[in-house]
Motif scaffolding. Structure first.
Motif, PDB file in Angstrom:
ATOM      1  N   ALA A 247      23.481  56.498  28.292  1.00 60.41           N
ATOM      2  CA  ALA A 247      23.437  57.856  28.840  1.00 60.41           C
ATOM      3  C   ALA A 247      24.592  58.705  28.309  1.00 60.41           C
ATOM      4  N   GLY A 248      25.328  58.146  27.350  1.00 61.49           N
ATOM      5  CA  GLY A 248      26.407  58.907  26.735  1.00 61.49           C
ATOM      6  C   GLY A 248      27.762  58.720  27.380  1.00 61.49           C
ATOM      7  N   ILE A 249      27.879  57.763  28.329  1.00 60.52           N
ATOM      8  CA  ILE A 249      29.165  57.501  28.976  1.00 60.52           C
ATOM      9  C   ILE A 249      29.874  56.429  28.147  1.00 60.52           C
ATOM     10  N   GLU A 250      30.791  56.847  27.322  1.00 58.92           N
ATOM     11  CA  GLU A 250      31.428  55.933  26.383  1.00 58.92           C
ATOM     12  C   GLU A 250      32.574  55.160  27.033  1.00 58.92           C
ATOM     13  N   ASP A 251      32.815  53.964  26.494  1.00 57.24           N
ATOM     14  CA  ASP A 251      33.959  53.151  26.901  1.00 57.24           C
ATOM     15  C   ASP A 251      33.971  52.912  28.402  1.00 57.24           C
ATOM     16  N   PHE A 252      32.810  52.553  28.940  1.00 57.82           N
ATOM     17  CA  PHE A 252      32.730  52.269  30.370  1.00 57.82           C
ATOM     18  C   PHE A 252      32.014  50.948  30.583  1.00 57.82           C
ATOM     19  N   GLN A 253      32.674  50.044  31.274  1.00 59.19           N
ATOM     20  CA  GLN A 253      32.077  48.775  31.655  1.00 59.19           C
ATOM     21  C   GLN A 253      32.661  48.336  32.981  1.00 59.19           C
ATOM     22  N   LEU A 254      31.809  47.950  33.888  1.00 58.33           N
ATOM     23  CA  LEU A 254      32.250  47.514  35.211  1.00 58.33           C
ATOM     24  C   LEU A 254      31.282  46.447  35.697  1.00 58.33           C
ATOM     25  N   GLU A 255      31.817  45.313  36.118  1.00 59.55           N
ATOM     26  CA  GLU A 255      30.985  44.250  36.668  1.00 59.55           C
ATOM     27  C   GLU A 255      31.670  43.646  37.886  1.00 59.55           C
ATOM     28  N   ILE A 256      30.858  43.138  38.784  1.00 54.24           N
ATOM     29  CA  ILE A 256      31.368  42.285  39.844  1.00 54.24           C
ATOM     30  C   ILE A 256      31.199  40.844  39.371  1.00 54.24           C
ATOM     31  N   TRP A 257      32.049  39.943  39.854  1.00 51.24           N
ATOM     32  CA  TRP A 257      31.920  38.547  39.440  1.00 51.24           C
ATOM     33  C   TRP A 257      32.534  37.625  40.486  1.00 51.24           C
ATOM     34  N   ASN A 258      32.219  36.349  40.357  1.00 51.13           N
ATOM     35  CA  ASN A 258      32.837  35.340  41.211  1.00 51.13           C
ATOM     36  C   ASN A 258      33.356  34.203  40.347  1.00 51.13           C
ATOM     37  N   ALA A 259      34.291  33.443  40.881  1.00 51.29           N
ATOM     38  CA  ALA A 259      34.951  32.425  40.076  1.00 51.29           C
ATOM     39  C   ALA A 259      35.579  31.375  40.973  1.00 51.29           C
ATOM     40  N   PHE A 260      35.752  30.182  40.408  1.00 49.69           N
ATOM     41  CA  PHE A 260      36.504  29.133  41.080  1.00 49.69           C
ATOM     42  C   PHE A 260      37.939  29.163  40.586  1.00 49.69           C
ATOM     43  N   ALA A 261      38.870  29.024  41.542  1.00 50.13           N
ATOM     44  CA  ALA A 261      40.288  28.932  41.204  1.00 50.13           C
ATOM     45  C   ALA A 261      40.931  27.887  42.095  1.00 50.13           C
ATOM     46  N   ALA A 262      41.998  27.294  41.581  1.00 47.95           N
ATOM     47  CA  ALA A 262      42.745  26.273  42.318  1.00 47.95           C
ATOM     48  C   ALA A 262      44.136  26.796  42.625  1.00 47.95           C
ATOM     49  N   PRO A 263      44.831  26.165  43.569  1.00 48.82           N
ATOM     50  CA  PRO A 263      46.242  26.525  43.760  1.00 48.82           C
ATOM     51  C   PRO A 263      47.028  26.209  42.490  1.00 48.82           C
ATOM     52  N   ALA A 264      47.984  27.036  42.163  1.00 50.53           N
ATOM     53  CA  ALA A 264      48.797  26.793  40.972  1.00 50.53           C
ATOM     54  C   ALA A 264      49.551  25.475  41.078  1.00 50.53           C
ATOM     55  N   SER A 265      49.767  24.992  42.301  1.00 52.67           N
ATOM     56  CA  SER A 265      50.502  23.743  42.510  1.00 52.67           C
ATOM     57  C   SER A 265      49.678  22.505  42.200  1.00 52.67           C
ATOM     58  N   MET A 266      48.354  22.632  42.056  1.00 56.63           N
ATOM     59  CA  MET A 266      47.510  21.464  41.795  1.00 56.63           C
ATOM     60  C   MET A 266      47.855  20.871  40.428  1.00 56.63           C
ATOM     61  N   PRO A 267      48.029  19.567  40.321  1.00 50.83           N
ATOM     62  CA  PRO A 267      48.366  18.953  39.038  1.00 50.83           C
ATOM     63  C   PRO A 267      47.379  19.326  37.942  1.00 50.83           C
ATOM     64  N   ALA A 268      47.905  19.521  36.737  1.00 54.35           N
ATOM     65  CA  ALA A 268      47.095  20.014  35.625  1.00 54.35           C
ATOM     66  C   ALA A 268      45.938  19.084  35.296  1.00 54.35           C
TER      67      ALA A 268
END
Length: 329
Positions: A247-268
């Protein structure tokens, strides 16, 4: 905002480098020695909850331990995110939405966790665009997306747009859209997307960014019209709809998303094992089909891929937050 991102960039690099070093190793022989907990910040039956439960059974089979979904509801998922950040049992991870991992701290500096410091990314699971939606044209003529934006520019601040609240992705994304498209509708927050859709149907709003499933149901019923999707190109979730770039709207991108994350303290080594399991599960055809039915286009990224997405969205949306001085309420 950019200073916030840059200040912690080295922490991400260290964490990812550490994960890479352990990638060839195995998690401790005694792990897991108790049930794995997936904390979700939204109620049973919500989209994040349903996604977490999709993974619970196959993860349980792979790990040989029960996997429990623990709903800690409140503050837009931030209560749950804080619980994940503070977990120290090496058996707790979180299924989170993008706001918790990208913009929460920028909206509220008093937040008790830091998304860029307190989490270790595991895998980006699914993405979805929002749909720019408007009332049906009373003339019965299906105007093009370009015509819609021309009318919006003419309407100026006499137009209103709705979102499920201040600081939501819909709010920040529409402010970004305003700057890219030179329109100026006024923000009207509502308790949730259902109320936004009702206001569109009632004519109190002239536009809103809605999740695909909600928008498509109303569009197919002839009650609302879809202008376009906010992804960079057309989405498999709504292939019939043009992208706003078309539609002529340049340089525009937006998404919703979900992800799994762990505590930073969890062993690598444990993080590496979980990331590999979750990514493999997400990319399986069975899981792709199930996630698609929930309204997600599956990614199943590496930890590095998720880290890159978090930082990119934090920069983009954080810039809007800073420019408009948006604060959590």
């Amino acid at each position: 905002m950019s200073r916030l991102v840059c200040r912690h960039s080295w922490l991400w690099l260290v964490a990812l480098a550490s994960a890479a070093c352990w990638a060839q190793g195995a998690a401790p022989a005694a792990w897991p020695n108790q049930p794995l907990k997936i904390i979700v910040g939204f109620p049973a039956g919500s989209s994040p909850d349903l996604t977490a439960r999709l993974f619970a059974e196959p993860l349980s089979k792979a790990l040989g331990q029960p996997v429990i979904v623990d709903n800690k509801v409140g503050a837009g998922g931030n209560i749950a995110a804080d619980a994940v950040a503070k977990a120290r049992d090496d058996h707790t991870i979180g299924l989170m939405i993008n706001g918790n991992l990208t913009i929460a701290k920028q909206l509220n500096p008093a937040l008790p966790y830091d998304p860029l410091q307190d989490f270790a990314p595991l895998s980006l699971i699914g993405t979805a665009p929002l749909v720019l939606t408007a009332p049906v044209d009373p003339s019965g003529v299906s105007a093009s997306a370009r015509d819609f934006f021309a009318a919006a520019r003419k309407g100026g601040d006499r137009w209103n747009y709705g979102t499920p609240g201040v600081g939501t992705v819909g709010h920040i994304g529409t402010e970004l859209l305003k700057s890219r498209s030179r329109i100026n509708p006024v923000h009207v927050p509502y308790p949730g997307y259902a109320q936004v859709a009702s206001a569109l149907l009632g004519g109190q709003l002239q536009m809103a960014l809605l999740p695909p499933a909600l928008a498509q149901a109303q569009v197919r019923a002839g009650k609302l019209r879809a202008i376009g999707v906010t992804s960079a190109g057309r989405s498999l979730l709504a292939p019939e709809l043009p992208s706003l770039a078309e539609a002529g709207i340049e340089d525009f991108q937006l998404e919703i998303w979900n992800a799994f994350a762990a505590p930073a303290s969890m062993p690598a080594a444990i993080r590496s094992r979980l990331a590999a399991l979750i990514g493999d599960l997400a990319r399986s055809q069975e899981m792709r089909d199930k996630l698609f039915q929930q309204g997600w286009q599956t990614v199943g990224s590496s930890p590095e891929g998720l880290a890159n997405r978090i930082q990119a969205d934090a920069r983009l949306l954080g810039g809007v937050i800073a420019a408009h001085r948006i604060e959590a309420r």
